[in-house]
Write an enzyme that holds these catalytic residues in place. Structure first.
Site, PDB file in Angstrom:
ATOM      1  N   TYR A  50       0.853  -1.193   0.000  1.00  0.00           N
ATOM      2  CA  TYR A  50       0.000   0.000   0.000  1.00  0.00           C
ATOM      3  C   TYR A  50       0.880   1.232   0.000  1.00  0.00           C
ATOM      4  CZ  TYR A  50      -5.004  -0.130  -0.032  1.00  0.00           C
ATOM      5  OH  TYR A  50      -6.302  -0.181  -0.471  1.00  0.00           O
ATOM      6  N   GLU A  52      -0.522   4.733  -0.634  1.00  0.00           N
ATOM      7  CA  GLU A  52      -1.349   5.930  -0.889  1.00  0.00           C
ATOM      8  C   GLU A  52      -0.505   7.182  -0.705  1.00  0.00           C
ATOM      9  OE1 GLU A  52      -4.717   5.722   1.697  1.00  0.00           O
ATOM     10  OE2 GLU A  52      -6.000   4.847   0.163  1.00  0.00           O
ATOM     11  N   ASP A 196      -5.716  13.364 -25.774  1.00  0.00           N
ATOM     12  CA  ASP A 196      -5.794  11.972 -25.337  1.00  0.00           C
ATOM     13  C   ASP A 196      -5.042  11.145 -26.381  1.00  0.00           C
ATOM     14  OD1 ASP A 196      -6.456   9.352 -24.899  1.00  0.00           O
ATOM     15  OD2 ASP A 196      -8.613   9.694 -24.714  1.00  0.00           O
ATOM     16  N   THR A 222      -2.618   5.727 -22.548  1.00  0.00           N
ATOM     17  CA  THR A 222      -2.587   4.406 -21.935  1.00  0.00           C
ATOM     18  C   THR A 222      -1.176   3.887 -22.143  1.00  0.00           C
ATOM     19  OG1 THR A 222      -3.275   3.328 -23.974  1.00  0.00           O
ATOM     20  CG2 THR A 222      -5.021   3.894 -22.417  1.00  0.00           C
ATOM     21  N   LYS A 225      -1.160   0.172 -25.070  1.00  0.00           N
ATOM     22  CA  LYS A 225      -1.476   0.080 -26.504  1.00  0.00           C
ATOM     23  C   LYS A 225      -0.161   0.147 -27.291  1.00  0.00           C
ATOM     24  CE  LYS A 225      -6.161   1.696 -25.683  1.00  0.00           C
ATOM     25  NZ  LYS A 225      -7.172   2.747 -25.869  1.00  0.00           N
ATOM     26  N   ARG A 231      -1.057  -2.740 -18.593  1.00  0.00           N
ATOM     27  CA  ARG A 231      -2.356  -2.070 -18.731  1.00  0.00           C
ATOM     28  C   ARG A 231      -2.466  -0.941 -17.711  1.00  0.00           C
ATOM     29  NH1 ARG A 231      -6.605  -3.162 -21.569  1.00  0.00           N
ATOM     30  NH2 ARG A 231      -5.345  -4.830 -22.433  1.00  0.00           N
TER      31      ARG A 231
END
Ligand SMILES: *Cc1c(COP(=O)(O)O)cnc(C)c1O
Length: 413
Positions: A50, A52, A196, A222, A225, A231
């Site tokens: 974790y 955060e 984008d 992304t 791709k 991903r």
């Protein structure tokens, strides 16, 4: 392998997916094969952590390695794209876009973007996405004659609607995007510019497609791709938006970052800096060009008549086959494509009149122009013999022969 012992059901599914990926001609424009190095990082114990917050400002102890991995990913992302600021925590391209909106505009503001049925994305203002519910979208389309963006029309719409934000980017447009012109239009109406580049990120990193970074307030991408990473999402922006982008992602939209994915993003950015990556992206574009040329030579119609990037959009209206039928027939011959709306498509989205083809995945396996020419022929053979099982079988044998010669990265064969 412990997975096979503990959970043979899921292990079997993964094994079969490996076989499927190795035994098909994958022309899905948004997919790729990550390297073994990327897969290793993504499958690592960093998934247990974790973290955060951001490097040096975490809400958990024990973040020494998480901090280092994220710092390296951030440094490499900025270096690769020449950006002032980066955020690598967005779980996906869609979340990256959501963070960009949250930073740049307020709920209810007008956005001007490309219509979904003309090549835009759900997150660019579709009524079934948060973006169409929280903001007021106005759409530009493509020119009916050329299938290309009519920049004068975009400018007229901007002046008429005075959007707070102009959104640029597409999942099927096969041409270069003129980011400079979009910036000029945005400046004229005092709007922000969000680019984008989900699809083109790899091409842009390698310099085979112009970069939006000098023009965009925020650019989202992304990493899975054309960039060939794990991903996930990536946000690049001007330094002045950095703190706000970070707050939008966490705590605005997400909780703990996927540290294993962030480490894998760092690996992908490192791979994208190597000379072979430039050669790879040049081959992606060259392969798409040959695929387009040969489809045209075989009598197929293409939206815009060709391609400048990694995608080809086939217009099936002259053949009277639907995109859905074409997708299903090709998949029976182990050629995987997706049905796709063409501009001004007379058919609904579950049928469509087009198929979208892309070359990043096959090029990662080493397919070259000779194979592209052959694939164009195979596609046309299938599409001109719909329902002919014997022919599908013949094509499948040819596909198998090609698959044997080009191993799939990241998969033991
Ligand atoms: C793929 C894509 C996205 C979204 O990416 P996800 O990771 O699937 O959420 C956003 N915009 C465009 C243009 C895309 O092609």
């Amino acid at each position: 392998m412990s997975l096979a012992r503990i959970d043979p059901q899921i292990a079997g599914i993964i094994l079969d997916e490996e076989r499927r990926q190795c035994s098909s001609i994958n022309l899905i424009a948004s997919e790729n094969y990550a390297s073994l190095a990327v897969l290793e990082a993504q499958g690592s114990v960093l998934t247990n952590k974790y973290a955060e917050g951001y490097p040096g400002r975490r809400y958990y102890g024990g973040c020494r390695n998480a901090d280092q991995a994220e710092e390296i990913a951030l440094h490499r992302a900025k270096d690769l794209f020449g950006a002032e600021y980066a955020n690598v925590q967005a779980y996906s391209g869609s979340i990256a876009n959501m963070a960009a909106y949250t930073t740049l505009i307020n709920y209810g503001d007008t956005i001007l973007s490309m219509a979904l049925d003309q090549g835009g994305h759900l997150t660019h203002g579709s009524p079934i996405s948060f973006s169409g519910k929280l903001y007021r979208p106005v759409f530009y389309g493509l020119d009916r004659e050329t299938g290309q963006i009519d920049y004068d029309e975009v400018e007229r719409m901007a002046v008429k609607n005075m959007p707070r934000l102009i959104v640029v980017g597409s999942s099927s447009y096969p041409r270069i995007l003129d980011y400079k012109r979009f910036r000029q239009i945005a400046d004229r109406v005092n709007a922000g510019l969000l680019v984008d580049m989900a699809h083109e990120a790899g091409l842009i990193a390698a310099g085979v497609h112009p970069s939006p970074i000098p023009y965009a307030d925020v650019a989202t991408a992304t990493t899975h791709k054309s960039l060939r990473g794990p991903r996930g999402g990536l946000i690049l922006c001007r330094a002045k938006f950095g703190a706000s982008i970070d707050r939008s992602v966490f705590p605005g939209l997400q909780g703990g970052p996927l540290m294993h994915v962030i480490a894998a993003k760092a690996v992908a950015f490192h791979e994208a800096k190597q000379p072979h990556f430039i050669a790879y992206q040049q081959a992606v574009v060259e392969n798409a060009r040959i695929l387009a040329d040969r489809l045209l030579a075989e009598g197929m119609h293409l939206v815009t008549g060709g391609t400048d990037n990694h995608r080809v959009l086939v217009d099936l209206t002259p053949t009277s086959i639907t995109g859905k039928t074409a997708e299903s027939a090709l998949s029976q011959a182990n050629i995987v494509v997706n049905k796709n709306a063409i501009p001004f498509d007379p058919r609904p989205p579950d049928l469509t009149s087009g198929i979208r083809l892309g070359t990043p995945a096959l090029t990662s396996r080493g397919f070259g122009t000779e194979e592209m020419a052959r694939i164009a022929q195979l596609i046309v053979r299938v599409l001109s013999h719909i329902g002919d099982e014997k022919l599908y079988r013949e094509v499948r044998l040819e596909v198998e022969e090609m698959n044997r010669r080009f191993p799939t990265p990241g998969i033991d064969q």
